[in-house]
Write a protein that holds these residues in place. Structure first.
Motif, PDB file in Angstrom:
ATOM      1  N   GLU A   1      48.724  77.918  63.865  1.00 53.76           N
ATOM      2  CA  GLU A   1      48.456  77.377  62.564  1.00 53.76           C
ATOM      3  C   GLU A   1      47.701  76.066  62.681  1.00 53.76           C
ATOM      4  OE1 GLU A   1      51.298  77.287  59.507  1.00 53.76           O
ATOM      5  OE2 GLU A   1      52.255  79.123  60.197  1.00 53.76           O
ATOM      6  N   GLY A   2      47.173  75.590  61.591  1.00 53.14           N
ATOM      7  CA  GLY A   2      46.460  74.335  61.588  1.00 53.14           C
ATOM      8  C   GLY A   2      44.972  74.535  61.428  1.00 53.14           C
ATOM      9  N   THR A   3      44.261  73.436  61.433  1.00 53.30           N
ATOM     10  CA  THR A   3      42.819  73.448  61.221  1.00 53.30           C
ATOM     11  C   THR A   3      42.078  73.719  62.520  1.00 53.30           C
ATOM     12  OG1 THR A   3      43.097  71.876  59.420  1.00 53.30           O
ATOM     13  CG2 THR A   3      40.888  72.077  60.363  1.00 53.30           C
ATOM     14  N   VAL A   4      41.178  74.683  62.473  1.00 53.85           N
ATOM     15  CA  VAL A   4      40.336  75.035  63.614  1.00 53.85           C
ATOM     16  C   VAL A   4      38.906  74.674  63.234  1.00 53.85           C
ATOM     17  CG1 VAL A   4      39.546  76.886  65.126  1.00 53.85           C
ATOM     18  CG2 VAL A   4      41.886  76.916  64.231  1.00 53.85           C
ATOM     19  N   VAL A   5      38.249  73.870  64.084  1.00 46.13           N
ATOM     20  CA  VAL A   5      36.888  73.430  63.796  1.00 46.13           C
ATOM     21  C   VAL A   5      35.938  74.003  64.839  1.00 46.13           C
ATOM     22  CG1 VAL A   5      35.348  71.457  63.496  1.00 46.13           C
ATOM     23  CG2 VAL A   5      37.732  71.292  62.744  1.00 46.13           C
ATOM     24  N   ILE A   7      32.065  73.700  66.093  1.00 44.97           N
ATOM     25  CA  ILE A   7      30.885  72.853  66.008  1.00 44.97           C
ATOM     26  C   ILE A   7      29.711  73.594  66.646  1.00 44.97           C
ATOM     27  CG2 ILE A   7      29.884  70.594  66.487  1.00 44.97           C
ATOM     28  CD1 ILE A   7      32.737  69.579  67.039  1.00 44.97           C
ATOM     29  N   SER A   8      28.691  73.850  65.842  1.00 45.43           N
ATOM     30  CA  SER A   8      27.495  74.579  66.284  1.00 45.43           C
ATOM     31  C   SER A   8      27.853  75.908  66.929  1.00 45.43           C
ATOM     32  CB  SER A   8      26.662  73.724  67.240  1.00 45.43           C
ATOM     33  OG  SER A   8      26.132  72.626  66.538  1.00 45.43           O
ATOM     34  N   SER A   9      28.811  76.565  66.345  1.00 47.14           N
ATOM     35  CA  SER A   9      29.244  77.872  66.830  1.00 47.14           C
ATOM     36  C   SER A   9      29.503  78.806  65.651  1.00 47.14           C
ATOM     37  CB  SER A   9      30.514  77.721  67.684  1.00 47.14           C
ATOM     38  OG  SER A   9      30.875  78.978  68.199  1.00 47.14           O
ATOM     39  N   PRO A  10      28.440  79.122  64.896  1.00 50.99           N
ATOM     40  CA  PRO A  10      28.652  79.996  63.745  1.00 50.99           C
ATOM     41  C   PRO A  10      29.151  81.389  64.136  1.00 50.99           C
ATOM     42  CG  PRO A  10      26.318  79.549  64.056  1.00 50.99           C
ATOM     43  CD  PRO A  10      27.057  78.672  65.014  1.00 50.99           C
ATOM     44  N   SER A  11      28.740  81.888  65.304  1.00 53.08           N
ATOM     45  CA  SER A  11      29.227  83.214  65.714  1.00 53.08           C
ATOM     46  C   SER A  11      30.715  83.159  66.036  1.00 53.08           C
ATOM     47  CB  SER A  11      28.417  83.757  66.894  1.00 53.08           C
ATOM     48  OG  SER A  11      28.464  82.865  67.980  1.00 53.08           O
ATOM     49  N   GLY A  12      31.172  82.090  66.673  1.00 53.99           N
ATOM     50  CA  GLY A  12      32.596  81.926  66.942  1.00 53.99           C
ATOM     51  C   GLY A  12      33.386  81.780  65.653  1.00 53.99           C
ATOM     52  N   PHE A  13      32.851  81.009  64.726  1.00 51.50           N
ATOM     53  CA  PHE A  13      33.468  80.797  63.419  1.00 51.50           C
ATOM     54  C   PHE A  13      33.613  82.124  62.678  1.00 51.50           C
ATOM     55  CE2 PHE A  13      32.899  79.951  58.852  1.00 51.50           C
ATOM     56  CZ  PHE A  13      33.938  79.071  58.613  1.00 51.50           C
ATOM     57  N   THR A  14      32.549  82.910  62.665  1.00 48.90           N
ATOM     58  CA  THR A  14      32.557  84.203  61.983  1.00 48.90           C
ATOM     59  C   THR A  14      33.555  85.156  62.632  1.00 48.90           C
ATOM     60  OG1 THR A  14      30.258  83.915  61.310  1.00 48.90           O
ATOM     61  CG2 THR A  14      31.118  86.165  61.282  1.00 48.90           C
ATOM     62  N   ALA A  15      33.540  85.215  63.963  1.00 50.77           N
ATOM     63  CA  ALA A  15      34.477  86.098  64.668  1.00 50.77           C
ATOM     64  C   ALA A  15      35.923  85.694  64.393  1.00 50.77           C
ATOM     65  CB  ALA A  15      34.193  86.068  66.170  1.00 50.77           C
ATOM     66  N   PHE A  16      36.213  84.398  64.418  1.00 48.07           N
ATOM     67  CA  PHE A  16      37.557  83.906  64.139  1.00 48.07           C
ATOM     68  C   PHE A  16      38.004  84.329  62.738  1.00 48.07           C
ATOM     69  CE2 PHE A  16      40.431  80.692  62.415  1.00 48.07           C
ATOM     70  CZ  PHE A  16      41.422  80.661  63.384  1.00 48.07           C
ATOM     71  N   ASN A  17      37.142  84.136  61.772  1.00 47.80           N
ATOM     72  CA  ASN A  17      37.495  84.476  60.390  1.00 47.80           C
ATOM     73  C   ASN A  17      37.631  85.974  60.172  1.00 47.80           C
ATOM     74  OD1 ASN A  17      37.841  81.908  59.244  1.00 47.80           O
ATOM     75  ND2 ASN A  17      35.634  81.625  59.248  1.00 47.80           N
ATOM     76  N   ASN A  18      36.888  86.768  60.952  1.00 49.22           N
ATOM     77  CA  ASN A  18      37.044  88.222  60.871  1.00 49.22           C
ATOM     78  C   ASN A  18      38.363  88.662  61.500  1.00 49.22           C
ATOM     79  OD1 ASN A  18      34.644  88.616  59.509  1.00 49.22           O
ATOM     80  ND2 ASN A  18      33.472  89.014  61.370  1.00 49.22           N
ATOM     81  N   LEU A  19      38.754  88.005  62.590  1.00 48.43           N
ATOM     82  CA  LEU A  19      40.008  88.339  63.264  1.00 48.43           C
ATOM     83  C   LEU A  19      41.230  87.826  62.517  1.00 48.43           C
ATOM     84  CD1 LEU A  19      39.028  87.643  66.988  1.00 48.43           C
ATOM     85  CD2 LEU A  19      39.678  89.851  66.010  1.00 48.43           C
ATOM     86  N   PHE A  20      41.079  86.674  61.888  1.00 48.00           N
ATOM     87  CA  PHE A  20      42.201  86.020  61.196  1.00 48.00           C
ATOM     88  C   PHE A  20      41.801  85.644  59.765  1.00 48.00           C
ATOM     89  CE2 PHE A  20      42.325  84.883  65.723  1.00 48.00           C
ATOM     90  CZ  PHE A  20      43.530  85.484  66.087  1.00 48.00           C
ATOM     91  N   ALA A  24      41.043  81.760  57.121  1.00 49.64           N
ATOM     92  CA  ALA A  24      39.653  81.410  56.834  1.00 49.64           C
ATOM     93  C   ALA A  24      39.511  80.054  56.158  1.00 49.64           C
ATOM     94  CB  ALA A  24      38.987  82.499  55.995  1.00 49.64           C
ATOM     95  N   LEU A  25      40.413  79.727  55.255  1.00 49.24           N
ATOM     96  CA  LEU A  25      40.302  78.453  54.551  1.00 49.24           C
ATOM     97  C   LEU A  25      40.809  77.280  55.392  1.00 49.24           C
ATOM     98  CD1 LEU A  25      41.163  79.477  50.895  1.00 49.24           C
ATOM     99  CD2 LEU A  25      38.924  78.964  51.887  1.00 49.24           C
ATOM    100  N   GLN A  26      41.418  77.562  56.534  1.00 53.39           N
ATOM    101  CA  GLN A  26      41.866  76.503  57.445  1.00 53.39           C
ATOM    102  C   GLN A  26      40.832  76.238  58.543  1.00 53.39           C
ATOM    103  OE1 GLN A  26      45.604  78.645  58.232  1.00 53.39           O
ATOM    104  NE2 GLN A  26      46.543  76.636  58.009  1.00 53.39           N
ATOM    105  N   SER A  27      39.788  77.039  58.596  1.00 52.41           N
ATOM    106  CA  SER A  27      38.764  76.839  59.615  1.00 52.41           C
ATOM    107  C   SER A  27      37.565  76.137  58.991  1.00 52.41           C
ATOM    108  CB  SER A  27      38.349  78.177  60.229  1.00 52.41           C
ATOM    109  OG  SER A  27      37.779  79.017  59.258  1.00 52.41           O
ATOM    110  N   ARG A  28      36.834  75.401  59.824  1.00 49.15           N
ATOM    111  CA  ARG A  28      35.662  74.659  59.375  1.00 49.15           C
ATOM    112  C   ARG A  28      34.510  74.898  60.334  1.00 49.15           C
ATOM    113  NH1 ARG A  28      38.420  74.715  55.726  1.00 49.15           N
ATOM    114  NH2 ARG A  28      39.301  73.045  54.489  1.00 49.15           N
TER     115      ARG A  28
END
Length: 148
Positions: A1-5, A7-20, A24-28
């Motif tokens: 849990e918590g905020t996941v940030v 930085i310059s990793s839109p593919s990682g961000f997208t994969a994280f939000n697809n998996l979890f 999604a609203l806790q990630s930046r």
């Protein structure tokens, strides 16, 4: 849990939000390319590593995990990104991961204090430069990757 940030990793961000999707609203996403603001209006923040200290005030000291994938394989870029990561970390124990070129290994370890892992970096296209994942935390024993 918590905020996941990310930085310059839109593919990682997208994969994280697809998996979890529930997180999604806790990630930046901190990213230079403003096209991502259209896709992620609630979680996108523009970022320029030329000004590593310019980040949203609400994210300073708020991240529970930070992943950064600098667009340039240089020690200057990696240094700027790690400066930002330090600002975002909730505490000294907050896990941080930096993905950059294998060629920088000695400098990343000796100058920035990150350690190399056995985490394999793959990409749909060919990577011109072999990449490593460097961390500034101790992965759990049961983790799939370890510090080498």
């Amino acid at each position: 849990e918590g905020t996941v940030v990310f930085i310059s990793s839109p593919s990682g961000f997208t994969a994280f939000n697809n998996l979890f999707p529930e997180r999604a609203l806790q990630s930046r996403l901190l990213e230079f390319d403003t096209r991502f603001a259209e896709r992620y209006p609630d979680t996108f923040h523009q970022y320029d590593y030329a000004s590593p200290e310019v980040v949203p005030a609400e994210l300073i000291g708020a991240a529970d995990f930070v992943l950064s994938d600098p667009p340039h394989v240089t020690i200057a870029a990696s240094t700027a990104f790690t400066q930002t990561m330090e600002l975002l970390r909730r505490s000294e124990d907050t896990p941080c991961m930096l993905i950059t070129g294998q060629i920088l290994r000695e400098q990343i370890e000796n100058e920035l204090g990150y350690r190399t892992t056995n985490f394999e970096i793959s990409h749909e296209g060919k990577l011109a430069t072999p990449m490593f994942a460097y961390v500034r935390y101790e992965p759990r024993e049961e983790s799939e990757f370890q510090v080498v």
